[in-house]
Design a protein around this motif. Sequence first.
Motif, PDB file in Angstrom:
ATOM      1  N   GLU A 171      -5.714  -6.808   1.510  1.00  0.00           N
ATOM      2  CA  GLU A 171      -6.640  -5.812   0.975  1.00  0.00           C
ATOM      3  C   GLU A 171      -5.895  -4.600   0.435  1.00  0.00           C
ATOM      4  O   GLU A 171      -6.381  -3.907  -0.458  1.00  0.00           O
ATOM      5  CB  GLU A 171      -7.638  -5.371   2.061  1.00  0.00           C
ATOM      6  N   ALA A 172      -4.703  -4.353   0.985  1.00  0.00           N
ATOM      7  CA  ALA A 172      -3.881  -3.231   0.498  1.00  0.00           C
ATOM      8  C   ALA A 172      -3.118  -3.593  -0.768  1.00  0.00           C
ATOM      9  O   ALA A 172      -2.322  -2.789  -1.272  1.00  0.00           O
ATOM     10  CB  ALA A 172      -2.910  -2.800   1.597  1.00  0.00           C
TER      11      ALA A 172
ATOM     12  N   ALA B 242      -5.795  -7.471   6.190  1.00  0.00           N
ATOM     13  CA  ALA B 242      -5.591  -6.037   5.945  1.00  0.00           C
ATOM     14  C   ALA B 242      -4.443  -5.815   4.960  1.00  0.00           C
ATOM     15  O   ALA B 242      -4.527  -4.948   4.076  1.00  0.00           O
ATOM     16  CB  ALA B 242      -5.301  -5.321   7.267  1.00  0.00           C
ATOM     17  N   ILE B 243      -3.379  -6.586   5.089  1.00  0.00           N
ATOM     18  CA  ILE B 243      -2.242  -6.481   4.166  1.00  0.00           C
ATOM     19  C   ILE B 243      -2.685  -6.884   2.758  1.00  0.00           C
ATOM     20  O   ILE B 243      -2.359  -6.213   1.766  1.00  0.00           O
ATOM     21  CB  ILE B 243      -1.074  -7.367   4.633  1.00  0.00           C
TER      22      ILE B 243
ATOM     23  N   SER C  13       5.179  -6.678   1.205  1.00  0.00           N
ATOM     24  CA  SER C  13       5.025  -5.561   2.136  1.00  0.00           C
ATOM     25  C   SER C  13       6.360  -5.188   2.768  1.00  0.00           C
ATOM     26  O   SER C  13       7.132  -6.050   3.187  1.00  0.00           O
ATOM     27  CB  SER C  13       4.022  -5.939   3.227  1.00  0.00           C
TER      28      SER C  13
ATOM     29  N   GLN D  18      -0.931  -6.079  -1.071  1.00  0.00           N
ATOM     30  CA  GLN D  18       0.418  -6.532  -0.771  1.00  0.00           C
ATOM     31  C   GLN D  18       0.389  -7.905  -0.107  1.00  0.00           C
ATOM     32  O   GLN D  18      -0.669  -8.399   0.308  1.00  0.00           O
ATOM     33  CB  GLN D  18       1.132  -5.524   0.147  1.00  0.00           C
TER      34      GLN D  18
END
Length: 722
Positions: free
Chosen positions: A463-464, A460-461, A297, A466
């Motif tokens: 799930e993206a 959340a990272i 990220s 990354q």
Amino acid sequence: MSNHPDFSAEQQQLADTIEAMQQIIRDLENDIDNRVQKISQSLSKKDEISAYVHALMKSDHALKAANIAKALNSPYFGRADFREDNTEEFNQYYIGRTKVARLDIENVKDILVFDWRDPVSTIFYECQDGRASYQVLGRYTYNGDVSLKRQYKIEEGQLISMSEDNLLSRLMSRQQESLIADPFLLERLLKGADDRLKDIVTSIRSEQNQIIREPLNQVTIIQGVAGSGKSTIGLHRLSYLLYNEKLNPVKLVIIAPNRIFLNYISDLLPEIDAQDIKQLTFSDLANDIMKINAVVSQAPAPSEPLAAIAKWKGTPEFCKVMEIFIDKRLEKFCLKIKEIILFDGQLVISREQQLDKVVDGASVPYNERLLSLQKYIKFRVRNFVEVYEARYRRGETMADEKTAARYTAEGNAFNERHFAKWPFLELLAGYRELLGDKACWRKAKPVGIDTDLLATHTLAILEAGQIERDDLAGLCYLKLLFDGLNHVEKFDHIAVDEGQDINLLEYIVLTRLSSNTSFTIMGDMSQAIHTDRGLTSWQSLLKEIFSEAKCRYFEVNFSYRSAKEIVDLFNKVLPSGRSKAIPVYEIGQQPVIEQTPSAMAALTRTIETIEEFQQLGCKSIGILTKLENDCLKLYQGLLSGAPRLTNLNLITDNAVSYQGGITVAPITLAKGLEFDGVIIWDASEKKFTTDFYDAKLLYVGLSRAMYYLHILHQGKLTPLLK
């Protein structure tokens, strides 16, 4: 200096040496031809061992001939005349980049030039007051007198100049701030910055040589002020270890902070015969361990709570959480293990037998435990079926074809059903499960961390698609707990540059990749400019990671990069309690601090200063900003406002190479680089407060300059420079 009384004699010595080198090359080439014939003869007699030996010698001699040929232009750079204690005669030792010796060595005179890495070369680098010593094989020490030390400048096989080097290791008086009196080193320092790091074998200082020659099997930490050459020392140490320990270069690795730095050192490694050493960032290494190509990220600088979480993820406490998670999973699996009864009750695998396979070996990875039990159960099932079928084929009365077929079907159906939902752990899925396991976090009781924020932010990272850089070490450790690290090559020596920016958990991972706890770690705690990662002190590293290892800690405080006028300035902003840099040369040019009324005016002065630097002979110029977004705006402003500027380059997080010329970069990415001239963009009190972090960041920026430094500020000047 052609007027030196020994100049003619030294010219003749050089000519004789070159002639001898050419003869050695011819001898080696003749030997190579003979080896080729012997290889053919051995193979015709099916004597493969002799052929192999001749092939090795042929290859070795070809390499020696190539190295000696490469050294013909400048066979050596130094000389030391040494007499061992209790002997009569002084021997002349010429020191160069490559050893030059006759094929048959009967005495020391058959070695025309010693390699700078040879033990005896220490007398050239470390002579003090006419005395010197050197050590061979770590056991035999030779002490003696040095009557002469001399340096040479040789180009294209011609002696250009020479110097009696009785001042090589001597510094001038303290009143002159320890300025170096060695003319050869001063000439080197005034050559200017290059777009690649260069070797220092001709000008290694005594304190540097001692570190380079430290033993292999230990942790060597080099704490060096900005410009002290700590990275160069560490890299030359790798060359020394390769040469003297006969290590395989692919079993050594350099862990660097970014791709820019790896590109910056790319020319140095071949110069010091270390080109085959692996060069990786920690992200590269993590991908090898995790066996995935992680998309790291590129999130902006984290808020204070997230920075605290990121820093905590790099601590051994996170290891404890992961270990609790694994223990819980293993305990849950063991509770579900039940006795297996198959084939009309003829095969019984007790719960105890299964548990023995699962809990055997404290360090066995989780998935390997399950796999071991799975293999055991499948073997027992397959073995029973095969034995029954063998009994049937032998015609035993208690075995028949129909039952054999039924048992085969029963065994296959059992395997398919029994192992279908076994809880093997995949890395990223397991990491998500760990983050969401609130019971695990409650049991671990991490102090001062919002575990809910940690979980929601990290998930959340993930799930993206990354991974944050600060999760890499944790994922590597989890991979260790899941599957072990047998799939990753172990190293005989690991060098870490900018070691203060590697966190404790990353060091834990690195220790698992070391075959012998052999490390060289270079860094500067005053340049620990990442608030969300890295070390708080070298002591924490020694205490928490290397407490059982042999460790050697060195401080290098002479700054060879920057002129005295610049060193004096960046010493002012150095955080209190840190060792001050000691300058070694001066140029009589004070740094300029200038206020501009606006950003446009600052851009104009930046362009004018670049041109002034170029007129002064600067080949490399750095324009450094605090923030990356300022860097991007400034670069665009220079492109549109000064199209006449050539070789203008931008360094961002995605950059993989350093191009030299005019470089616009955030200070964080300029660390490790050096420039003839530096412009600091906006050193105002708004940009650089008295905050500890800002002080270290400004210290890094100022210390990139070698000769010229121009500091611009809009509004009031930072208090750090007042």
